[in-house]
Design a protein around this motif. Structure first.
Motif, PDB file in Angstrom:
ATOM      1  N   SER A 155     -17.679  28.570  -9.404  1.00 57.17           N
ATOM      2  CA  SER A 155     -16.517  28.611  -8.524  1.00 57.17           C
ATOM      3  C   SER A 155     -16.849  27.950  -7.199  1.00 57.17           C
ATOM      4  N   GLU A 156     -15.812  27.488  -6.504  1.00 59.12           N
ATOM      5  CA  GLU A 156     -15.987  26.942  -5.165  1.00 59.12           C
ATOM      6  C   GLU A 156     -15.837  28.022  -4.094  1.00 59.12           C
ATOM      7  N   ILE A 215     -16.925  18.610  -5.342  1.00 64.03           N
ATOM      8  CA  ILE A 215     -17.326  18.596  -6.753  1.00 64.03           C
ATOM      9  C   ILE A 215     -17.734  17.183  -7.143  1.00 64.03           C
ATOM     10  N   ASN A 217     -19.247  16.682 -10.505  1.00 67.76           N
ATOM     11  CA  ASN A 217     -19.232  16.584 -11.964  1.00 67.76           C
ATOM     12  C   ASN A 217     -18.882  17.944 -12.547  1.00 67.76           C
ATOM     13  N   ARG A 218     -18.735  17.987 -13.880  1.00 65.23           N
ATOM     14  CA  ARG A 218     -18.544  19.242 -14.608  1.00 65.23           C
ATOM     15  C   ARG A 218     -19.590  19.326 -15.710  1.00 65.23           C
ATOM     16  N   ASP A 222     -18.262  23.903 -18.477  1.00 64.68           N
ATOM     17  CA  ASP A 222     -17.144  23.846 -17.535  1.00 64.68           C
ATOM     18  C   ASP A 222     -17.458  24.458 -16.170  1.00 64.68           C
ATOM     19  N   ASN A 223     -18.734  24.479 -15.810  1.00 62.06           N
ATOM     20  CA  ASN A 223     -19.095  24.836 -14.441  1.00 62.06           C
ATOM     21  C   ASN A 223     -18.999  23.593 -13.566  1.00 62.06           C
ATOM     22  N   TYR A 224     -19.071  23.799 -12.266  1.00 62.46           N
ATOM     23  CA  TYR A 224     -18.981  22.690 -11.333  1.00 62.46           C
ATOM     24  C   TYR A 224     -20.370  22.248 -10.868  1.00 62.46           C
ATOM     25  N   ILE A 226     -21.721  20.645  -7.696  1.00 56.71           N
ATOM     26  CA  ILE A 226     -21.238  20.374  -6.339  1.00 56.71           C
ATOM     27  C   ILE A 226     -22.349  19.778  -5.485  1.00 56.71           C
TER      28      ILE A 226
END
Length: 232
Positions: A155-156, A215, A217-218, A222-224, A226
């Motif tokens: 999460s951001e 961000i 990439n993924r 499906d995590n970020y 950053i």
């Protein structure tokens, strides 16, 4: 959120009337710009990559730059300077970046309040100081130095990112927030669930100061991925 919307609209109206905003963090600047046409405003940035800049309509504000002179061999810190400025009961829009350059701290203020600041900014923590005005363009070629970090997060949210940066769980991060040890864009962070935006600047007492770069990439899960830049 409502307060943020109000602040954005207030600054938009200032510019449309030909006036200027105060010093705004980059995330607020982007929100204000999104509600204006490019011809409606100009940008006053004290130096390249300044964290806080001013937007203005027809009326360009005057800003002043002060060097902090320290008596004897005492030392001062960025966080204590920030606390002393807020201790003058001025808002964050009234002063710009606090910069460490060649062994001295500097900060910008709007001309509107410079006399008040000079007459009252006498202590940083328990250290006696004096302000010396220098040319407002003195730091125009100043460039910040960063240490770049890539992190994988789910999460951001700021608490999740701070937890990864300093290697603790989110409960301990929330303790730091309650103890007012985390700053965001020049103010004490009050909301652990705040979603970081590109250009947000935050600091964790005892661990350093960072700018969120967004961000990059993924992952397959499906995590970020950053990017964070830490001030050197």
């Amino acid at each position: 959120m409502k307060q943020n919307i109000y602040e954005v609209q207030k600054n938009v109206e200032k510019i449309l009337k030909g006036n200027y905003t105060g010093f705004l963090p980059i995330n607020m600047v982007k929100e204000v710009q999104a509600k204006l046409k490019r011809r409606d405003y100009q940008v006053l940035s004290p130096y390249n990559e300044a964290e806080k800049i001013i937007l203005f309509g027809k009326r360009c504000p005057k800003i002043r730059l002060y060097r902090i002179l320290v008596y004897e061999s005492d030392k001062i810190w960025h966080s204590s300077i920030l606390g002393s400025l807020f201790g003058l009961n001025i808002t964050s829009e009234m002063f710009g970046d606090i910069v460490l350059y060649e062994g001295n701290f500097y900060f910008y203020v709007l001309d509107d309040i410079h006399e008040y600041v000079v007459n009252n900014f006498l202590l940083v923590g328990n250290v006696r100081v004096k302000l010396e005005e220098v040319d407002a363009n003195y730091l125009e070629n100043y460039e910040r130095m960063y240490e770049v970090h890539e992190l994988i997060v789910a999460s951001e949210r700021i608490d999740a990112i701070v937890a990864r940066l300093i290697g603790c769980n989110r409960e301990k991060v929330q303790d730091k927030i309650r103890e007012r040890l985390v700053m965001l864009n020049g103010e004490v962070l009050s909301k652990a669930s705040y979603i970081l935006k590109e250009g947000d600047v935050f600091s964790i007492r005892g661990f350093g100061k960072y700018v969120y770069w967004g961000i990059r990439n993924r992952t397959k899960r499906d995590n970020y991925v950053i990017e964070i830049k830490k001030y050197i």
